[in-house]
Design a protein around this motif. Structure first.
Motif, PDB file in Angstrom:
ATOM      1  N   ASP A 119      43.903 -13.584  -5.663  1.00 43.06           N
ATOM      2  CA  ASP A 119      45.043 -14.491  -5.473  1.00 43.06           C
ATOM      3  C   ASP A 119      45.782 -14.155  -4.178  1.00 43.06           C
ATOM      4  OD1 ASP A 119      44.427 -15.670  -7.903  1.00 43.06           O
ATOM      5  OD2 ASP A 119      45.737 -14.319  -9.031  1.00 43.06           O
ATOM      6  N   LEU A 120      45.872 -12.864  -3.862  1.00 39.34           N
ATOM      7  CA  LEU A 120      46.528 -12.465  -2.623  1.00 39.34           C
ATOM      8  C   LEU A 120      45.729 -12.941  -1.411  1.00 39.34           C
ATOM      9  CD1 LEU A 120      48.935 -10.963  -1.429  1.00 39.34           C
ATOM     10  CD2 LEU A 120      47.572  -8.859  -1.471  1.00 39.34           C
ATOM     11  N   LYS A 121      44.401 -13.011  -1.565  1.00 39.31           N
ATOM     12  CA  LYS A 121      43.568 -13.531  -0.475  1.00 39.31           C
ATOM     13  C   LYS A 121      43.901 -14.988  -0.173  1.00 39.31           C
ATOM     14  CE  LYS A 121      39.543 -10.472  -0.923  1.00 39.31           C
ATOM     15  NZ  LYS A 121      38.098 -10.403  -1.274  1.00 39.31           N
ATOM     16  N   THR A 122      44.165 -15.759  -1.234  1.00 40.46           N
ATOM     17  CA  THR A 122      44.533 -17.163  -0.997  1.00 40.46           C
ATOM     18  C   THR A 122      45.899 -17.261  -0.319  1.00 40.46           C
ATOM     19  OG1 THR A 122      45.547 -17.422  -3.202  1.00 40.46           O
ATOM     20  CG2 THR A 122      43.193 -17.888  -3.006  1.00 40.46           C
ATOM     21  N   VAL A 123      46.800 -16.336  -0.622  1.00 40.01           N
ATOM     22  CA  VAL A 123      48.101 -16.311   0.057  1.00 40.01           C
ATOM     23  C   VAL A 123      47.892 -16.056   1.544  1.00 40.01           C
ATOM     24  CG1 VAL A 123      50.308 -15.101   0.259  1.00 40.01           C
ATOM     25  CG2 VAL A 123      49.354 -15.586  -2.003  1.00 40.01           C
ATOM     26  N   LYS A 124      46.982 -15.113   1.866  1.00 39.94           N
ATOM     27  CA  LYS A 124      46.664 -14.825   3.271  1.00 39.94           C
ATOM     28  C   LYS A 124      46.065 -16.059   3.953  1.00 39.94           C
ATOM     29  CE  LYS A 124      45.697 -11.959   6.827  1.00 39.94           C
ATOM     30  NZ  LYS A 124      44.975 -12.814   7.775  1.00 39.94           N
ATOM     31  N   ILE A 125      45.201 -16.776   3.243  1.00 40.13           N
ATOM     32  CA  ILE A 125      44.626 -18.000   3.799  1.00 40.13           C
ATOM     33  C   ILE A 125      45.717 -19.022   4.081  1.00 40.13           C
ATOM     34  CG2 ILE A 125      43.109 -19.963   3.296  1.00 40.13           C
ATOM     35  CD1 ILE A 125      41.424 -17.998   1.597  1.00 40.13           C
ATOM     36  N   TYR A 126      46.651 -19.158   3.140  1.00 37.75           N
ATOM     37  CA  TYR A 126      47.760 -20.104   3.321  1.00 37.75           C
ATOM     38  C   TYR A 126      48.610 -19.730   4.537  1.00 37.75           C
ATOM     39  CZ  TYR A 126      52.506 -21.887   2.650  1.00 37.75           C
ATOM     40  OH  TYR A 126      53.745 -22.441   2.845  1.00 37.75           O
ATOM     41  N   LEU A 127      48.910 -18.441   4.685  1.00 35.56           N
ATOM     42  CA  LEU A 127      49.724 -17.994   5.816  1.00 35.56           C
ATOM     43  C   LEU A 127      48.980 -18.136   7.138  1.00 35.56           C
ATOM     44  CD1 LEU A 127      51.418 -14.827   4.257  1.00 35.56           C
ATOM     45  CD2 LEU A 127      52.478 -17.042   4.734  1.00 35.56           C
ATOM     46  N   ASP A 128      47.673 -17.873   7.130  1.00 32.26           N
ATOM     47  CA  ASP A 128      46.877 -18.077   8.346  1.00 32.26           C
ATOM     48  C   ASP A 128      46.916 -19.540   8.772  1.00 32.26           C
ATOM     49  OD1 ASP A 128      46.241 -15.431   8.363  1.00 32.26           O
ATOM     50  OD2 ASP A 128      44.215 -15.672   7.556  1.00 32.26           O
ATOM     51  N   ASN A 129      46.801 -20.419   7.783  1.00 36.67           N
ATOM     52  CA  ASN A 129      46.866 -21.845   8.086  1.00 36.67           C
ATOM     53  C   ASN A 129      48.254 -22.236   8.596  1.00 36.67           C
ATOM     54  OD1 ASN A 129      45.561 -24.570   7.856  1.00 36.67           O
ATOM     55  ND2 ASN A 129      47.306 -24.903   6.498  1.00 36.67           N
ATOM     56  N   LEU A 130      49.278 -21.610   8.009  1.00 37.86           N
ATOM     57  CA  LEU A 130      50.659 -21.884   8.429  1.00 37.86           C
ATOM     58  C   LEU A 130      50.879 -21.467   9.884  1.00 37.86           C
ATOM     59  CD1 LEU A 130      53.387 -22.895   7.198  1.00 37.86           C
ATOM     60  CD2 LEU A 130      53.960 -20.475   6.869  1.00 37.86           C
ATOM     61  N   ALA A 131      50.241 -20.363  10.280  1.00 37.34           N
ATOM     62  CA  ALA A 131      50.374 -19.895  11.662  1.00 37.34           C
ATOM     63  C   ALA A 131      49.792 -20.913  12.643  1.00 37.34           C
ATOM     64  CB  ALA A 131      49.670 -18.550  11.824  1.00 37.34           C
ATOM     65  N   HIS A 132      48.773 -21.660  12.211  1.00 40.03           N
ATOM     66  CA  HIS A 132      48.155 -22.674  13.073  1.00 40.03           C
ATOM     67  C   HIS A 132      48.948 -23.984  13.066  1.00 40.03           C
ATOM     68  CE1 HIS A 132      44.568 -20.427  14.121  1.00 40.03           C
ATOM     69  NE2 HIS A 132      44.378 -20.125  12.838  1.00 40.03           N
ATOM     70  N   THR A 133      49.371 -24.409  11.897  1.00 40.93           N
ATOM     71  CA  THR A 133      50.000 -25.732  11.780  1.00 40.93           C
ATOM     72  C   THR A 133      51.509 -25.691  11.963  1.00 40.93           C
ATOM     73  OG1 THR A 133      50.267 -25.504   9.370  1.00 40.93           O
ATOM     74  CG2 THR A 133      48.195 -26.451  10.181  1.00 40.93           C
ATOM     75  N   GLY A 134      52.109 -24.541  11.651  1.00 39.00           N
ATOM     76  CA  GLY A 134      53.567 -24.467  11.697  1.00 39.00           C
ATOM     77  C   GLY A 134      54.186 -25.030  10.427  1.00 39.00           C
ATOM     78  N   VAL A 135      55.464 -24.747  10.250  1.00 38.02           N
ATOM     79  CA  VAL A 135      56.188 -25.269   9.089  1.00 38.02           C
ATOM     80  C   VAL A 135      56.430 -26.760   9.301  1.00 38.02           C
ATOM     81  CG1 VAL A 135      58.303 -25.109   7.727  1.00 38.02           C
ATOM     82  CG2 VAL A 135      57.286 -23.045   8.706  1.00 38.02           C
ATOM     83  N   PRO A 136      56.151 -27.593   8.303  1.00 40.79           N
ATOM     84  CA  PRO A 136      56.411 -29.037   8.463  1.00 40.79           C
ATOM     85  C   PRO A 136      57.863 -29.272   8.847  1.00 40.79           C
ATOM     86  CG  PRO A 136      55.169 -28.621   6.456  1.00 40.79           C
ATOM     87  CD  PRO A 136      55.580 -27.284   6.974  1.00 40.79           C
ATOM     88  N   PRO A 137      58.124 -30.074   9.868  1.00 45.04           N
ATOM     89  CA  PRO A 137      59.502 -30.303  10.299  1.00 45.04           C
ATOM     90  C   PRO A 137      60.314 -31.028   9.235  1.00 45.04           C
ATOM     91  CG  PRO A 137      58.012 -31.838  11.386  1.00 45.04           C
ATOM     92  CD  PRO A 137      57.148 -30.862  10.651  1.00 45.04           C
ATOM     93  N   ALA A 138      61.594 -30.741   9.215  1.00 45.31           N
ATOM     94  CA  ALA A 138      62.475 -31.416   8.263  1.00 45.31           C
ATOM     95  C   ALA A 138      62.524 -32.903   8.578  1.00 45.31           C
ATOM     96  CB  ALA A 138      63.876 -30.814   8.325  1.00 45.31           C
TER      97      ALA A 138
END
Length: 376
Positions: A119-138
């Motif tokens: 499960d922690l591996k999927t969290v790392k995958i999510y964060l890696d993807n976040l680093a590429h896409t960025g936080v969705p703008p408000a």
């Protein structure tokens, strides 16, 4: 009947415009690397936000590491900070930081944190993807625009009613609506026009969570220790990273922030990369302002313009810095003539002070409000 249909069609057309404005679609596509699926990213996001596991008895990641900007200072690193730091590191490094953290602050935060390795591996995958896409703008809000257009509809209806329809016997009702709606529109235009170019309470996110309350308030560091050019230059100056290292060569862990934020200062110093602080106080290009005149010569205290900085965790623009605000300050601020050699050449004013003809001198009395002082 035709007039009514025209009015209804006009109303429907404007409504469609409003709906299209208020709708917002995020066109950013996810960047999936290393063969992971979008399902892996979504599962990691659910674990990060605490939606999984269902029988969780520990705090979720997002409860400490926020995804969106908050008004008060969150001392913990944001989700984006963590994502950027570990995007190029392997899972073992990330797992060690999460499950076996070092540092008093991090250890205390993660003491009861439990999560399966997969499960922690999927969290790392999510964060890696976040680093590429960025936080969705408000999503932007359009309340003022919607209100303005709605008032325009009321004005249109009132005019149509008064000139064409004439179905309401009491003519003062559409007339009252007409003047009230038009007056409110004028008020909105004037208010926004006055605010144009001003940014009172502006508090942008900085690359490092630096608290003036901790440094200037709790630790009593003088403003001029960091802003070294404030007495002699137009600008107060932003402290160099090496100046920060005068203290942080030894202090590597903050009571509130732990090691994460201070490590950014250390990394910047070791790598020779300047910290890209965001300027908060901005004036229009046609305005000249000198800290040397106000602080060096005028001996003004920093808080007179910048407010109670020693109480601010998040630094913000305290005053509106409008021309009216400056002019009023010049009219009200008394100049220290007696103990300031800068004003020795104002012989006549010194004579009037000594003779008792005047009891004080304001900045306006020595030409501070002359147009050419600021606009030349």
């Amino acid at each position: 009947m035709k007039k009514t249909q025209i009015f209804i069609s006009l109303f429907a057309f404007v409504t469609c415009i409003l709906l299209s404005i208020s709708s917002y679609a995020d066109s950013t596509e996810s960047v999936i690397s290393d063969g992971h699926s979008n399902q892996d990213v979504k599962r990691g996001e659910r674990f990060f936000k605490g939606l999984l596991p269902f029988d969780r008895d520990f705090a979720s990641c997002v409860s400490c590491h926020n995804l969106n900007r908050v008004d008060t200072l969150n001392w913990n690193p944001s989700a984006m900070d963590i994502a950027i730091k570990y995007v190029d590191k392997d899972f073992e490094a990330f797992q060690t930081t999460v499950m076996n953290p070092t540092g008093v602050k991090t250890e205390a935060s993660h003491v009861n944190f439990k999560i399966e390795e997969e499960d922690l591996k999927t969290v790392k995958i999510y964060l890696d993807n976040l680093a590429h896409t960025g936080v969705p703008p408000a999503k932007p809000t359009h309340y003022n625009l919607i209100l303005f257009l709605f008032l325009g509809l009321l004005i249109t209806w009132a005019v149509v009613e008064l000139i064409f329809l004439r179905k309401i016997k009491l003519k003062f009702i559409p007339l009252l609506i007409l003047f009230a709606a038009f007056g409110w529109q004028v008020k909105m235009i004037v208010t926004d026009a006055i605010r144009l170019g001003r940014q009172e309470n502006y508090a942008p996110d900085q690359p490092i969570k630096f608290s003036h309350k901790v440094h200037a308030g709790d630790n009593g560091i003088d403003c001029m220790y960091c802003h070294t050019t404030v007495e002699h230059s137009k600008s107060a100056g932003i402290p160099a990273t090496d100046l920060c290292m005068n203290c942080h060569i030894l202090i590597r862990e903050g009571t509130n922030s732990g090691k994460f934020e201070i490590s950014k200062v250390v990394d910047a110093s070791e790598n020779g990369q300047p910290i890209e602080w965001k300027r908060i106080h901005n004036l229009p290009d046609h305005v000249y302002f000198s800290h040397a005149v106000h602080v060096g010569s005028g001996k003004l205290d920093c808080m007179q313009c910048h407010g109670p900085v020693e109480e601010m965790d998040i630094m913000e623009q305290h005053s509106d810095l409008s021309m009216g605000w400056c002019v009023n300050c010049h009219r009200d601020t008394e100049v220290d003539f007696g103990n300031n050699g800068y004003y020795e050449h104002y012989v006549k004013l010194h004579e009037e002070l000594n003779s008792g003809a005047i009891d004080s001198v304001t900045a306006a009395d020595i030409g501070a409000n002359d147009c050419m002082r600021c606009h030349y």
